[in-house]
Write an enzyme that holds these catalytic residues in place. Structure first.
Site, PDB file in Angstrom:
ATOM      1  N   ASP A  48       0.845  -1.182   0.000  1.00 48.80           N
ATOM      2  CA  ASP A  48       0.000   0.000   0.000  1.00 48.80           C
ATOM      3  C   ASP A  48       0.890   1.244   0.000  1.00 48.80           C
ATOM      4  O   ASP A  48       1.621   1.471   0.958  1.00 48.80           O
ATOM      5  CB  ASP A  48      -0.851  -0.054   1.286  1.00 48.80           C
ATOM      6  CG  ASP A  48      -2.086   0.782   1.185  1.00 48.80           C
ATOM      7  OD1 ASP A  48      -2.020   1.869   0.601  1.00 48.80           O
ATOM      8  OD2 ASP A  48      -3.125   0.349   1.706  1.00 48.80           O
ATOM      9  N   CYS A  84      -5.398   4.582  -3.372  1.00 53.97           N
ATOM     10  CA  CYS A  84      -5.668   3.169  -3.086  1.00 53.97           C
ATOM     11  C   CYS A  84      -6.934   2.593  -3.711  1.00 53.97           C
ATOM     12  O   CYS A  84      -6.882   1.740  -4.588  1.00 53.97           O
ATOM     13  CB  CYS A  84      -5.759   2.952  -1.583  1.00 53.97           C
ATOM     14  SG  CYS A  84      -4.408   3.678  -0.653  1.00 53.97           S
ATOM     15  N   ASP A 328      -0.397  -0.612  -4.805  1.00 52.51           N
ATOM     16  CA  ASP A 328      -1.590  -0.025  -5.443  1.00 52.51           C
ATOM     17  C   ASP A 328      -1.277   1.296  -6.131  1.00 52.51           C
ATOM     18  O   ASP A 328      -1.847   1.625  -7.165  1.00 52.51           O
ATOM     19  CB  ASP A 328      -2.768   0.105  -4.452  1.00 52.51           C
ATOM     20  CG  ASP A 328      -2.381   0.767  -3.139  1.00 52.51           C
ATOM     21  OD1 ASP A 328      -1.228   1.227  -2.996  1.00 52.51           O
ATOM     22  OD2 ASP A 328      -3.248   0.840  -2.241  1.00 52.51           O
TER      23      ASP A 328
END
Ligand SMILES: *[C@@H]1O[C@H](CO)[C@@H](O)[C@H](O)[C@H]1NC(C)=O
Ligand SMILES: *[C@@H]1O[C@H](CO)[C@@H](O)[C@H](O)[C@H]1NC(C)=O
Ligand SMILES: *[C@@H]1O[C@H](CO)[C@@H](O)[C@H](O)[C@H]1NC(C)=O
Ligand SMILES: *[C@@H]1O[C@H](CO)[C@@H](O)[C@H](O)[C@H]1NC(C)=O
Ligand SMILES: *[C@@H]1O[C@H](CO)[C@@H](O)[C@H](O)[C@H]1NC(C)=O
Length: 584
Positions: A48, A84, A328
């Site tokens: 992430d 994200c 992401d």
């Protein structure tokens, strides 16, 4: 200009048909490489907010050894929206955000509720894989705003086994709430990346017990900032990522790489970025420690990668399994004077890690043709032998030596488009936080951008909702500091304005493209297919044609996708209309 519309629609129709042809071309690229032609397994590991440009991969030796050296590193892999939830929805649907309309992390424009209301929960990757005979598993963060209050309303569909991290404690690193299959959420004692690693191993074991092929998504939160709710604010407080205790003191001397755009004396960029003040010494020193915490938090992910590879080896699954490692979206820490964050169209935020190992994937190779997150669903379909969907905006990534050889000259790999709507979050607990401690957002972060990389050029072009434009020539200006938009002179041997006219028309197609228009945009402009690349479009033959195209512009800075505020939607198609003669 509206009188050309029917002609344009026809061009769109034609290019959709030719999309069918490119589909089968793509399918041939990777087929037949798994042993006995059994469908291969997929392990998809996604972090992430991990950067490629700030060197994070160099601090992950296990990942390098077990995936990089055993597979191929895609150096020019891009997300198509640098935040994200929208990025993950694009990845799991194979569509650009303007075609999913999940454009934000929170409702009303994004988050899990918007994913559901747009119908994607009934029509996305795990469901398609199950239909093709796969067992599917997922552990970690799914989508933002997937929470303890909506996790069962409805449950995410398409999974045989899940262990989700849920909001509001997704980014707390410790004692987060996990939710297994259809069980009630439970607060789990422990460090979230290690717990996700344990859940992943359980799913590998479960998958092995069935004779079906499998997909396992593993999505730890590192190196995302730690967040905590702030009373009375919809925006949380953002502080440093938290490493596992065993990694807490690593890399004491690491600091943000001082690239040519790190806290520059002279600012470049557009919109709110252009107005940022230079960071002072204490801000910069905070950035360095924030950066170390990112690297430290990634160490548990490096351990996770090793555990997963070992577990696959234990069950003798490694030779039949593709392992993808990516993030992401990317991240910036101090570049262009920005505090930690993402959501911008610059390289740090959009050009992200992508490493793949698996049957037939060349080992120890690095490739530099463009691939993107919208290619991933198509890639998995291709490897699993599933016919590609017409509504995919991407095409399969070449994963064999043969496929890779042709990719550099494949016009479908010349460009990637990146888009964004709404505001930009400032992370970290310095400077740009509100009195309550909640993160601050900057508005007017709505834009359309693209990268175009071909023989002899490496360009960035953007148009913001404020109608500011940027053009960077990354061959000479890799840090995107010198905006050429208002300069005179030549680029690629042509007057710069002539180059801009082509880029503007290309972005006009890409900013609202669907299906194969997104990979073959020049065919929308040139239905006769005589132009397939920027180089060919630059021919003086087309100067009048491109000068006549409508320019991209916005009429407002919206928080979501409202095409009516995004200016002209369609351009002219060369020689489609009876009146073409005055262009040529
Ligand atoms: C996984 O789910 C699919 C779809 O519901 C089902 O057909 C399949 O049997 C399940 N696999 C296992 C191992 O239960
Ligand atoms: C996690 O929860 C336990 C109690 O269940 C508590 O003792 C511990 O301090 C918590 N850890 C953190 C980092 O909040
Ligand atoms: C540096 O700038 C921040 C705001 O970003 C301010 O709060 C801080 O006081 C400044 N520090 C110094 C030493 O000037
Ligand atoms: C956003 O852009 C619009 C249009 O250029 C401008 O009028 C407005 O002041 C900007 N808002 C902020 C907060 O910068
Ligand atoms: C995208 O979603 C928003 C919020 O639901 C909606 O208002 C807007 O009309 C949608 N845009 C398109 C193009 O469907």
């Amino acid at each position: 200009m509206r009188r050309f519309n029917s002609a344009i629609l026809l061009a769109v129709g034609l290019s959709l048909v030719s999309g069918g042809a490119s589909t089968s071309h793509g399918a041939i690229q990777n087929a037949g490489h798994s042993p006995q032609n059994k469908q291969p397994n997929f392990v998809f590991i996604m972090t992430d907010d991990q950067d490629l440009h700030l060197d994070s991969l160099n601090y992950m030796p296990k990942l390098q050894r077990l995936v990089g050296d055993e597979g191929t590193v895609f150096e020019r892999h891009f997300c198509t929206i640098a935040v994200c939830c929208p990025s993950r929805v694009s990845l799991m649907t194979g569509k650009l955000a303007h075609n999913t309309n999940v454009t934000d992390v929170y409702p009303p424009y994004g988050g899990y509720p918007k994913f559901v209301s747009e119908g994607h929960n009934d029509n996305y990757l795990p469901i398609w894989l199950q239909d093709a005979g796969y067992n599917t598993y997922y552990t970690g963060k799914f989508l933002n705003s997937h929470s303890t209050s909506n996790y069962n309303n409805p449950y995410p569909k398409g999974w045989n086994g899940t262990n989700f991290l849920l909001d509001p404690s997704t980014y707390s690193y410790w004692n987060s709430t996990f939710q297994h299959n259809h069980d009630k959420p439970v607060v789990s004692d422990g460090y979230s990346t290690d717990l996700i690693s344990a859940h992943a191993l359980t799913f590998i074991k479960e998958a092995h017990a069935s004779d079906r092929p499998f997909f396992i998504g593993i999505t730890p939160i590192a190196p995302h900032s730690k967040t905590a709710e702030v009373e009375g604010s919809s925006i949380p407080a953002f502080t440093d990522p938290v490493p596992a205790p065993r990694h807490a003191n690593k890399f004491p001397n690491a600091r943000v790489p001082r690239g040519g755009n790190f806290n520059p004396d002279t600012q470049s960029g557009a919109s709110w970025i252009l107005d940022l003040p230079q960071l002072n010494a204490s801000d910069v020193s905070y950035m360095d420690s924030y950066y170390r915490h990112r690297l430290q938090s990634l160490q548990a992910v490096d351990d996770l990668v090793e555990s997963v590879v070992n577990e696959l080896k234990t069950y003798n699954l490694l030779e039949d399994t593709y392992i993808f490692y990516t993030s992401d979206n990317g991240y910036h820490v101090g570049q262009h004077r920005m505090v930690p964050g993402k959501g911008c169209p610059y390289e740090e935020d959009i050009n992200i890690p992508m490493l793949v190992r698996g049957p037939g994937v060349p080992k120890g190779r690095t490739v530099d043709f463009i691939t993107s997150h919208t290619d991933i669903a198509a890639t998995l379909f291709d490897l699993a032998g599933i016919p590609l969907r017409e509504d995919f905006d991407g095409i399969p990534m070449p994963l064999t030596a043969k496929g890779m050889r042709g990719a550099r000259s494949d016009p479908r790999r010349e460009h990637v488009s990146v888009e964004y709507w709404g505001s930009n979050l400032q992370e970290g607990d310095i400077g740009r936080v509100s009195a309550t401690g909640a993160g601050v957002v900057y508005s007017n972060n709505t834009y359309k951008a693209m990268r175009v990389i071909g023989g002899g050029y490496n360009l960035f072009y953007s148009v913001w909702c404020t109608n500011e434009h940027e053009l960077y020539d990354l061959t000479n200006d890799p840090y995107q500091m010198d905006n050429l938009i208002n300069t005179k002179g030549k680029l690629l041997g042509r007057n710069i304005k002539k180059v801009i006219s082509r880029l503007d028309a290309l972005l006009l197609v890409l900013k609202s493209c669907k299906g194969s228009e997104c990979t073959l945009p020049w065919q929308v402009l040139h239905p006769d297919k005589r132009v397939t690349s920027l180089a060919e479009a630059l021919s003086p033959t087309y100067d009048l044609f491109y000068a006549a195209q409508p320019d991209i512009s916005f009429s407002a800075c919206e928080l979501g996708y409202f095409p009516a505020s995004e200016g002209p939607q369609e351009g002219y198609a060369y020689r489609r209309d009876g009146d073409w003669s005055h262009w040529a």
